[in-house]
Design an enzyme around this catalytic site. Structure first.
Site, PDB file in Angstrom:
ATOM      1  N   SER A 157       0.860  -1.192   0.000  1.00  0.00           N
ATOM      2  CA  SER A 157       0.000   0.000   0.000  1.00  0.00           C
ATOM      3  C   SER A 157       0.886   1.229   0.000  1.00  0.00           C
ATOM      4  O   SER A 157       1.983   1.220   0.585  1.00  0.00           O
ATOM      5  CB  SER A 157      -0.886   0.017   1.246  1.00  0.00           C
ATOM      6  N   TYR A 171      -1.775  -0.534  10.229  1.00  0.00           N
ATOM      7  CA  TYR A 171      -1.928  -1.165   8.898  1.00  0.00           C
ATOM      8  C   TYR A 171      -0.770  -0.743   7.990  1.00  0.00           C
ATOM      9  O   TYR A 171      -0.186  -1.576   7.286  1.00  0.00           O
ATOM     10  CB  TYR A 171      -3.278  -0.744   8.322  1.00  0.00           C
TER      11      TYR A 171
END
Ligand code: NAP
Length: 256
Positions: A151, A165
């Site tokens: 990501s 995350y």
């Protein structure tokens, strides 16, 4: 786009977390490129079967395989099932991932962190282990490619939303670089795709249904990306067109 070897049919590709979102788009595009595809899912069986039907309707070959990537026995069963039903493995896309929900660091708890890290990090590493055991020339395989879905948050930090995350995706970037170098001489390329803001269910299931709409104006391109735009990058990295590309993090983020 891709310099496929049309004389040789491609080996199988496993896409984890392919019942919806980015994984489903990758599975559909892999099927369209002629890869037999294992569409992995954790619980959404009907959605995974629908992805299989779409691939088959477009002339491809696919099966749905249940398996929680955080469970070692499920990972082993996923790879055994794919080998039995689809033949030798040529590619793995480690796409399954969860955010653990929106929370500042001061509000996280061990149960959520342990589960999120088990899915995002341990799941990716366990699946890669199974792929290396099958594809590495060191183990009698014929090589292949692994693409890990990271990501952009690994670079930007996920501040105020999901630093936990982002940190898990930082681990994916390190793992991608390290494994790429470890197996580079064994016929396996390992890369990552780091998407930016992509319009999927992930935002709503993380507790922020308006997140895509709210953040789209902050993206230099002024919009969220689509799952198909991410899938194109993944298929390039899986393909022979990327034959000298390994250990790379390909950002697909509209300029973020
Ligand atoms: P999504 O729409 O929430 O879909 C997640 C998929 O992962 C589902 O198919 C789900 O299957 C599966 N999954 C969840 N836990 C699993 C487990 N333990 N084992 C196997 N499968 C599991 O997510 P997405 O937006 O497509 O995200 C896909 C990947 O891209 C993730 O790694 C995510 O971190 C990354 N990413 C997304 C964005 C974004 O903006 N959307 C941005 C950057 C990176 P079930 O339905 O069966 O549970």
């Amino acid at each position: 786009m891709v310099a496929w070897n049309k004389e040789k049919s491609p080996g199988a590709v496993i896409v984890t977390g392919a019942s919806r979102g980015i994984g489903a788009a990758i599975a559909r595009l892999a099927g369209a490129h002629g890869f037999p595809v294992a569409v992995n899912f954790a619980s959404a069986e009907a959605a995974a079967q629908e992805v299989v039907s779409q691939i088959v309707a477009a002339g491809g070959r696919a099966i749905a395989v249940q398996g929680d990537v955080a469970r070692e026995e499920d990972v082993i069963r996923l790879f055994e099932t794919a080998a039995r039903e689809l033949g030798p493995l040529q590619g793995l896309v480690n796409n399954a991932g969860i955010t653990g929900g929106l929370a500042r660091v001061e509000a996280v708890n061990a149960e959520m962190l342990t589960h999120m890290l088990a899915v995002n990090v341990a799941g990716t590493i366990l699946c890669a282990r199974e792929a290396v055991r099958r594809m590495s020339q060191r183990h009698g395989g014929t090589g292949g490619a692994i693409v890990n879905i990271s990501s952009l948050a690994a670079r930007t930090g996920g501040t105020g939303e999901w630093v936990h995350y982002a940190a898990s995706k930082g681990a994916i970037n390190s793992f991608t670089i390290g494994l790429a170098r470890e197996v580079a001489s064994e016929g396996i390329r390992v890369n990552a795709v780091a998407p930016g803001l992509i319009d999927t269910d992930l935002h709503a299931t993380s507790g922020a249904p308006d997140r895509v709409e709210r953040l789209s104006p902050t993206v230099p391109m002024q919009r969220a990306g689509t799952v198909d735009e991410v899938a194109e990058g993944v298929l390039w990295l899986l393909s022979p067109a990327a034959s000298y590309t390994t250990g790379t993090i390909l950002e697909i983020g509209g300029g973020r």
